[in-house]
Design a protein around this motif. Structure first.
Motif, PDB file in Angstrom:
ATOM      1  N   LEU A  99      13.157   2.357  10.226  1.00 45.69           N
ATOM      2  CA  LEU A  99      13.331   1.862  11.588  1.00 45.69           C
ATOM      3  C   LEU A  99      12.435   0.680  11.928  1.00 45.69           C
ATOM      4  N   ARG A 100      11.260   0.584  11.271  1.00 46.84           N
ATOM      5  CA  ARG A 100      10.302  -0.449  11.674  1.00 46.84           C
ATOM      6  C   ARG A 100       9.748  -1.266  10.519  1.00 46.84           C
ATOM      7  N   GLY A 101      10.271  -1.075   9.312  1.00 45.31           N
ATOM      8  CA  GLY A 101       9.808  -1.894   8.203  1.00 45.31           C
ATOM      9  C   GLY A 101       8.432  -1.492   7.705  1.00 45.31           C
ATOM     10  N   SER A 102       7.785  -2.394   6.964  1.00 42.47           N
ATOM     11  CA  SER A 102       6.501  -2.094   6.336  1.00 42.47           C
ATOM     12  C   SER A 102       5.437  -1.780   7.385  1.00 42.47           C
ATOM     13  N   GLN A 103       4.611  -0.761   7.082  1.00 41.92           N
ATOM     14  CA  GLN A 103       3.602  -0.305   8.033  1.00 41.92           C
ATOM     15  C   GLN A 103       2.375   0.214   7.305  1.00 41.92           C
ATOM     16  N   THR A 104       1.258   0.243   8.022  1.00 45.65           N
ATOM     17  CA  THR A 104       0.022   0.793   7.478  1.00 45.65           C
ATOM     18  C   THR A 104       0.015   2.310   7.646  1.00 45.65           C
ATOM     19  N   VAL A 105      -0.947   2.950   7.006  1.00 45.90           N
ATOM     20  CA  VAL A 105      -1.090   4.403   7.120  1.00 45.90           C
ATOM     21  C   VAL A 105      -1.310   4.806   8.579  1.00 45.90           C
ATOM     22  N   GLY A 106      -2.174   4.069   9.273  1.00 45.19           N
ATOM     23  CA  GLY A 106      -2.448   4.388  10.674  1.00 45.19           C
ATOM     24  C   GLY A 106      -1.230   4.227  11.558  1.00 45.19           C
ATOM     25  N   GLU A 107      -0.466   3.172  11.332  1.00 44.37           N
ATOM     26  CA  GLU A 107       0.751   2.957  12.112  1.00 44.37           C
ATOM     27  C   GLU A 107       1.751   4.082  11.873  1.00 44.37           C
TER      28      GLU A 107
ATOM     29  N   ALA B  93       6.604   2.253  -1.838  1.00 43.32           N
ATOM     30  CA  ALA B  93       5.691   1.419  -2.618  1.00 43.32           C
ATOM     31  C   ALA B  93       4.596   0.885  -1.705  1.00 43.32           C
ATOM     32  N   LYS B  94       3.438   0.648  -2.294  1.00 42.91           N
ATOM     33  CA  LYS B  94       2.300   0.074  -1.572  1.00 42.91           C
ATOM     34  C   LYS B  94       2.274  -1.422  -1.841  1.00 42.91           C
ATOM     35  N   LEU B  95       2.326  -2.214  -0.787  1.00 44.46           N
ATOM     36  CA  LEU B  95       2.327  -3.661  -0.942  1.00 44.46           C
ATOM     37  C   LEU B  95       0.908  -4.174  -1.178  1.00 44.46           C
TER      38      LEU B  95
ATOM     39  N   GLU C 270      -5.307  11.295   5.966  1.00 41.93           N
ATOM     40  CA  GLU C 270      -5.228  11.765   4.585  1.00 41.93           C
ATOM     41  C   GLU C 270      -3.885  12.443   4.311  1.00 41.93           C
ATOM     42  N   GLU C 271      -3.347  13.153   5.301  1.00 41.60           N
ATOM     43  CA  GLU C 271      -2.053  13.802   5.104  1.00 41.60           C
ATOM     44  C   GLU C 271      -0.942  12.761   4.956  1.00 41.60           C
ATOM     45  N   VAL C 272      -1.051  11.665   5.708  1.00 43.41           N
ATOM     46  CA  VAL C 272      -0.074  10.580   5.575  1.00 43.41           C
ATOM     47  C   VAL C 272      -0.173   9.956   4.183  1.00 43.41           C
ATOM     48  N   GLU C 273      -1.407   9.686   3.745  1.00 44.82           N
ATOM     49  CA  GLU C 273      -1.609   9.093   2.424  1.00 44.82           C
ATOM     50  C   GLU C 273      -1.091  10.005   1.317  1.00 44.82           C
ATOM     51  N   LYS C 274      -1.325  11.312   1.456  1.00 46.33           N
ATOM     52  CA  LYS C 274      -0.838  12.274   0.466  1.00 46.33           C
ATOM     53  C   LYS C 274       0.690  12.262   0.416  1.00 46.33           C
TER      54      LYS C 274
ATOM     55  N   ARG D  29      -5.269  -9.630   6.301  1.00 48.85           N
ATOM     56  CA  ARG D  29      -4.931  -8.276   6.742  1.00 48.85           C
ATOM     57  C   ARG D  29      -6.040  -7.305   6.357  1.00 48.85           C
ATOM     58  N   LYS D  30      -6.267  -6.309   7.210  1.00 48.02           N
ATOM     59  CA  LYS D  30      -7.328  -5.343   6.968  1.00 48.02           C
ATOM     60  C   LYS D  30      -6.868  -4.184   6.097  1.00 48.02           C
ATOM     61  N   GLU D  31      -5.586  -3.839   6.178  1.00 49.80           N
ATOM     62  CA  GLU D  31      -5.084  -2.669   5.464  1.00 49.80           C
ATOM     63  C   GLU D  31      -3.812  -3.006   4.702  1.00 49.80           C
ATOM     64  N   CYS D  32      -3.541  -2.220   3.673  1.00 55.60           N
ATOM     65  CA  CYS D  32      -2.293  -2.371   2.928  1.00 55.60           C
ATOM     66  C   CYS D  32      -1.143  -1.763   3.721  1.00 55.60           C
ATOM     67  N   ARG D  33       0.049  -2.244   3.446  1.00 58.46           N
ATOM     68  CA  ARG D  33       1.242  -1.739   4.106  1.00 58.46           C
ATOM     69  C   ARG D  33       2.148  -1.084   3.068  1.00 58.46           C
ATOM     70  N   TYR D  34       3.007  -0.195   3.550  1.00 52.72           N
ATOM     71  CA  TYR D  34       3.918   0.545   2.678  1.00 52.72           C
ATOM     72  C   TYR D  34       5.361   0.267   3.076  1.00 52.72           C
ATOM     73  N   VAL D  35       6.258   0.326   2.090  1.00 51.91           N
ATOM     74  CA  VAL D  35       7.687   0.125   2.334  1.00 51.91           C
ATOM     75  C   VAL D  35       8.475   1.240   1.656  1.00 51.91           C
ATOM     76  N   HIS D  36       9.697   1.475   2.147  1.00 55.36           N
ATOM     77  CA  HIS D  36      10.596   2.374   1.426  1.00 55.36           C
ATOM     78  C   HIS D  36      11.406   1.543   0.436  1.00 55.36           C
ATOM     79  N   LEU D  37      11.878   2.173  -0.619  1.00 58.08           N
ATOM     80  CA  LEU D  37      12.536   1.446  -1.703  1.00 58.08           C
ATOM     81  C   LEU D  37      14.055   1.609  -1.723  1.00 58.08           C
ATOM     82  N   PHE D  38      14.625   2.084  -0.618  1.00 64.60           N
ATOM     83  CA  PHE D  38      16.085   2.095  -0.518  1.00 64.60           C
ATOM     84  C   PHE D  38      16.601   0.701  -0.160  1.00 64.60           C
ATOM     85  N   LEU D  39      15.738  -0.119   0.428  1.00 61.56           N
ATOM     86  CA  LEU D  39      16.144  -1.430   0.914  1.00 61.56           C
ATOM     87  C   LEU D  39      16.326  -2.406  -0.239  1.00 61.56           C
TER      88      LEU D  39
END
Length: 218
Positions: free
Chosen positions: A104-112, A145-147, A127-131, A153-163
């Motif tokens: 729904l919102r594209g690449s995001q950080t763990v906190g987001e 995947a982790k970009l 930690e539960e999100v990271e796990k 940028r302060k933090e790494c962002r993550y994406v889903h790989l269906f796209l």
């Protein structure tokens, strides 16, 4: 991954997953309800303006790929649509919430992800999100995947790989976080402050636990 979705298919699938979890009383969705869900201004990035023909086309493609199907419910004169992703993959509640938010919102950080997925699953801490993200990355095939961390940028962002083009950013590269945030609406800046507060609270709790353990040794 062999299964590839375009951005419209990803948005439609994400909306079907979201509405099943957050408003099950209105699920499955009619074509009009699904169109409105896709075009929401909240919890969507980018904001789109699909018409019914766009959504019908996306649904047709998702059905052919085995991610959605049409159904008829008692008392309804119009067909309804539901997702079938859990017929194909054995995702946990945590995993489906993360994947849905990424759709729904594209690449995001763990906190987001922790803050924004709250309406679908309440993660206890970062930690539960990271796990959960690690579990999705370690599946075969990998689901997320982790970009690489970008300059400024302060933090790494993550994406889903269906796209079909995971990680493609719609904002200019090379801008600092501070510059990006200055361009955001007030509601988004407040959300990011809340995410940062949650992260700092988690870190403080970890420090307290570590200090308590340290004192217990004497």
């Amino acid at each position: 991954m062999d299964i590839v979705l375009d951005e419209k298919e990803s948005r439609i699938l994400g909306c079907l997953i979201e509405k099943e979890i957050t408003t099950p009383e209105y699920y499955p969705l009619s074509l009009n309800s699904l169109m409105n869900a896709c075009n929401q201004k909240s919890n969507r990035d980018p904001v789109v303006s699909y018409d019914e023909a766009d959504v019908e086309q996306g649904l047709d493609s998702l059905q052919k790929k085995g991610f959605a199907r049409m159904t008829h419910t008692a008392g309804s004169r119009v067909p309804k649509y539901l997702h079938t992703i859990l017929d194909r993959f054995d995702f946990s509640r945590q995993e489906i919430a993360i994947l849905c938010e990424l759709m729904l919102r594209g690449s995001q950080t763990v906190g987001e992800l922790r803050t924004r997925a709250e309406r679908m699953y309440s993660f206890q801490n970062l930690e539960e999100v990271e796990k959960t993200l690690r579990g999705l990355m370690e599946q075969d095939p990998a689901m997320t995947a982790k970009l690489p961390r970008e300059t400024g940028r302060k933090e790494c962002r993550y994406v889903h790989l269906f796209l079909e083009n995971p990680g493609a950013e719609r904002t200019p590269h090379g801008l600092s976080d501070e510059h990006r945030e200055s361009q955001l609406p007030a509601s988004e800046r407040i959300l990011r402050l809340e995410e940062e507060t949650a992260r700092l609270r988690d870190e403080l709790e970890e420090l307290k636990q570590a200090f308590t353990h340290f004192k217990s040794q004497f």
